[in-house]
Motif scaffolding. Structure first.
Motif, mmCIF file in Angstrom:
data_model
loop_
_atom_site.group_PDB
_atom_site.id
_atom_site.type_symbol
_atom_site.label_atom_id
_atom_site.label_comp_id
_atom_site.label_asym_id
_atom_site.label_seq_id
_atom_site.Cartn_x
_atom_site.Cartn_y
_atom_site.Cartn_z
ATOM 1 N N GLU A 148 0.822 -1.192 0.064
ATOM 2 C CA GLU A 148 -0.117 -0.066 0.076
ATOM 3 C C GLU A 148 0.836 1.286 -0.044
ATOM 4 N N LEU A 149 0.341 2.310 -0.706
ATOM 5 C CA LEU A 149 1.009 3.723 -0.520
ATOM 6 C C LEU A 149 -0.128 4.516 -0.288
ATOM 7 N N ARG A 150 0.169 5.424 0.807
ATOM 8 C CA ARG A 150 -0.763 6.405 1.430
ATOM 9 C C ARG A 150 -0.365 7.774 0.963
ATOM 10 N N PHE A 151 -1.263 8.698 0.821
ATOM 11 C CA PHE A 151 -1.058 9.803 -0.069
ATOM 12 C C PHE A 151 -1.615 11.180 0.852
ATOM 13 N N ALA A 152 -1.019 12.103 0.578
ATOM 14 C CA ALA A 152 -1.317 13.399 1.411
ATOM 15 C C ALA A 152 -2.793 13.594 1.435
ATOM 16 N N ASN A 153 -3.284 13.356 0.403
ATOM 17 C CA ASN A 153 -4.670 13.827 0.412
ATOM 18 C C ASN A 153 -5.549 12.656 1.054
ATOM 19 N N GLY A 154 -5.127 11.965 2.002
ATOM 20 C CA GLY A 154 -5.633 11.123 2.591
ATOM 21 C C GLY A 154 -6.139 9.644 2.053
ATOM 22 N N GLU A 155 -6.022 9.580 0.700
ATOM 23 C CA GLU A 155 -6.251 8.188 0.228
ATOM 24 C C GLU A 155 -5.192 7.272 0.178
ATOM 25 N N THR A 156 -5.444 6.002 -0.065
ATOM 26 C CA THR A 156 -4.541 4.817 -0.019
ATOM 27 C C THR A 156 -4.809 4.016 -1.539
ATOM 28 N N GLN A 157 -3.592 3.653 -2.094
ATOM 29 C CA GLN A 157 -3.671 2.799 -3.177
ATOM 30 C C GLN A 157 -3.115 1.401 -2.769
ATOM 31 N N ARG A 158 -3.545 0.210 -3.162
ATOM 32 C CA ARG A 158 -2.875 -0.860 -2.968
ATOM 33 C C ARG A 158 -2.805 -1.678 -4.170
ATOM 34 N N ALA A 159 -1.634 -2.433 -4.132
ATOM 35 C CA ALA A 159 -1.600 -3.180 -5.319
ATOM 36 C C ALA A 159 -0.857 -4.568 -4.923
ATOM 37 N N ASP A 160 -0.241 -5.445 -5.629
ATOM 38 C CA ASP A 160 0.480 -6.436 -5.296
ATOM 39 C C ASP A 160 2.008 -6.127 -4.990
ATOM 40 N N LEU A 161 2.328 -4.979 -5.450
ATOM 41 C CA LEU A 161 3.741 -4.515 -5.144
ATOM 42 C C LEU A 161 3.784 -3.151 -4.928
ATOM 43 N N ALA A 162 4.256 -2.627 -3.896
ATOM 44 C CA ALA A 162 4.419 -1.148 -4.023
ATOM 45 C C ALA A 162 5.963 -1.097 -4.035
ATOM 46 N N VAL A 163 6.274 -0.078 -4.863
ATOM 47 C CA VAL A 163 8.075 0.559 -4.784
ATOM 48 C C VAL A 163 8.112 1.790 -4.498
ATOM 49 N N GLY A 164 8.939 1.994 -3.444
ATOM 50 C CA GLY A 164 9.521 3.653 -2.820
ATOM 51 C C GLY A 164 10.878 3.933 -3.629
ATOM 52 N N ALA A 165 10.580 4.855 -4.591
ATOM 53 C CA ALA A 165 11.711 5.413 -5.466
ATOM 54 C C ALA A 165 11.712 6.730 -5.362
ATOM 55 N N ASP A 166 11.448 7.204 -3.852
ATOM 56 C CA ASP A 166 11.082 8.557 -3.570
ATOM 57 C C ASP A 166 12.195 9.476 -3.090
ATOM 58 N N GLY A 167 13.504 9.066 -3.634
ATOM 59 C CA GLY A 167 14.470 9.845 -3.128
ATOM 60 C C GLY A 167 14.965 9.681 -1.640
ATOM 61 N N ILE A 168 16.075 10.581 -1.429
ATOM 62 C CA ILE A 168 16.735 10.764 -0.198
ATOM 63 C C ILE A 168 15.793 10.842 0.932
ATOM 64 N N TRP A 169 14.732 11.587 0.755
ATOM 65 C CA TRP A 169 13.930 11.551 2.065
ATOM 66 C C TRP A 169 12.595 10.858 2.046
ATOM 67 N N SER A 170 12.982 9.619 1.356
ATOM 68 C CA SER A 170 11.961 8.659 1.310
ATOM 69 C C SER A 170 11.071 8.476 2.614
ATOM 70 N N LYS A 171 9.379 8.720 2.134
ATOM 71 C CA LYS A 171 8.771 8.542 2.952
ATOM 72 C C LYS A 171 8.358 7.094 3.351
ATOM 73 N N VAL A 172 8.458 6.511 2.230
ATOM 74 C CA VAL A 172 8.318 4.978 2.237
ATOM 75 C C VAL A 172 9.373 4.211 2.900
ATOM 76 N N ARG A 173 10.400 4.525 2.889
ATOM 77 C CA ARG A 173 11.675 3.906 3.703
ATOM 78 C C ARG A 173 11.153 4.297 5.020
#
Length: 380
Positions: free
Chosen positions: A133-158
């Protein structure tokens, strides 16, 4: 017919787009979420070594990425007297090209679109869960078979997956800018070279990008407040590198400053969520491999997941991917950090260290191991 597996990716940078294109080419349904209004490259020029070029060839992005790019023949270091410390010829079968970072990003974007990837902008990811799952600033959540965090040095996923082990920022940083190229910028013997100049703790890296543009990186410690000012003190830098005054004079207003980060993680995945690129293994740019490692790991990830048919198989595949790829990534990161340490040596000592070290085949092999690496999924 089996239903295609799904992947959602946080971050529309080099790592995120390379991963998206690679997954989509193996049949996954992929969506990339980018927080900015559009896909935008940070920085001016970028080095793409042989390993990165091989990844681009697999993804079908090579021709667009290197169109009008500069292909160097030598990488050269010079001391504070403009004398050559070491001039390494780049073998024809170990290509090194430099291009606009925005051009590389555009080539990967187009490869994604051709493969059927959906790209969503203005979508800020603020977290993830091991359930894919990925959670978004607007309050939504998306779910998939795989979630990838390629969101940089200050990664919120990490951060939200609790994977970080270490995040250090270097004392050294860089002013980066692109200047117009002009005939006569280089002496006849310097044509085709990337030239790295040293003087004290200041460094000037000169990188031709096209026939019309040259990328400059002016590095110094962040404590060197006069040198790090983005309103570049041209007399100061010309005093350090007088032979290149004609290039320094051409620096305009578009100059960025930033220090470097080194990131280590206890693991690169949790459940069905995974991190890669700067989010997982950021490194100083001393070996020109930040983008290469991100793209290489994205292709390797897709290769590891190619034969997965159910979501339940994904965690084991992610562990195997990490076990296979960690060694080359951490090796590259280590040697990039080691190279940066010579900045703080006295000029004469640095000259001796670089000259003697790079003349030794073992050291040269370590420095160029990543560039010479055959990426998993390329050429197979």
């Amino acid at each position: 017919m089996a239903k295609a597996l799904t992947a959602i990716i946080a971050g529309g940078g080099l790592g995120g787009l390379a991963t998206a294109a690679a997954l989509a080419r193996t049949g996954w349904r992929v969506t990339v979420y980018e927080r900015q209004n559009e896909l935008r490259a940070n920085g001016s020029g970028i080095y793409i070594w042989e390993n990165g070029l091989r990844v681009l060839e697999v993804l079908g992005a090579y021709e667009d990425a290197v169109r009008d790019a500069f292909r160097g023949t030598h990488f050269e270091q010079r001391d504070n007297h403009n004398a050559i410390i070491e001039s390494a010829a780049i073998p024809p079968d170990r290509r090194l090209m430099t291009t606009w970072r925005s051009q590389l990003l555009g080539a990967l974007r187009d490869a994604c679109l051709r493969a059927g990837v959906e790209i969503v902008t203005r979508a800020e990811v603020i977290g993830a869960t091991p359930r894919g799952e990925l959670r978004f600033a607007n309050g939504e959540t998306q779910r998939a078979d795989l979630a990838v965090g390629a969101d940089g040095i200050w990664s919120k996923v990490r951060e939200t997956l609790g994977l970080e082990l270490l995040h250090e920022q270097t004392l050294e940083g860089a002013l980066r800018t692109m200047i117009p190229a002009e005939p006569g910028d280089f002496a006849a013997g310097d044509t085709g070279k990337y030239i790295e100049n040293w003087n004290g703790t200041r460094r000037l890296l000169i990188t031709p990008v096209t026939q019309q543009h040259t990328y400059l990186a002016l590095t110094c410690p962040s404590t060197d407040t006069a040198a790090r000012n983005t309103k570049v003190d041209k007399p100061l830098w010309k005093e350090s590198f007088p032979e290149w005054s004609h290039l320094i004079d051409r620096i305009g207003d578009e100059v960025s400053w930033g220090v470097y980060s080194t990131i280590k993680c206890k693991a690169w995945s949790s459940g069905r969520s995974v991190i890669l690129g700067d989010a997982a293994h950021a490194q100083p740019p001393n070996l020109g491999q930040g983008g290469g490692m991100a793209m290489q790991n994205g292709l390797a990830l897709a290769t590891a997941l190619k034969d997965v048919s159910t979501p339940q198989e994904i965690p084991d595949a992610l562990e195997q991917w990490e076990q296979r790829e960690r060694d080359i990534v951490e090796h590259c990161q280590k040697w990039s950090c080691l190279y940066g340490e010579v900045t703080f040596l006295p000029d004469e000592v640095r000259t001796t260290v670089i000259r003697n070290a790079m003349a030794h085949p073992w050291v040269a092999g370590q420095v160029f191991r990543a560039a010479n690496h055959q990426p998993t999924g390329a050429g197979q």
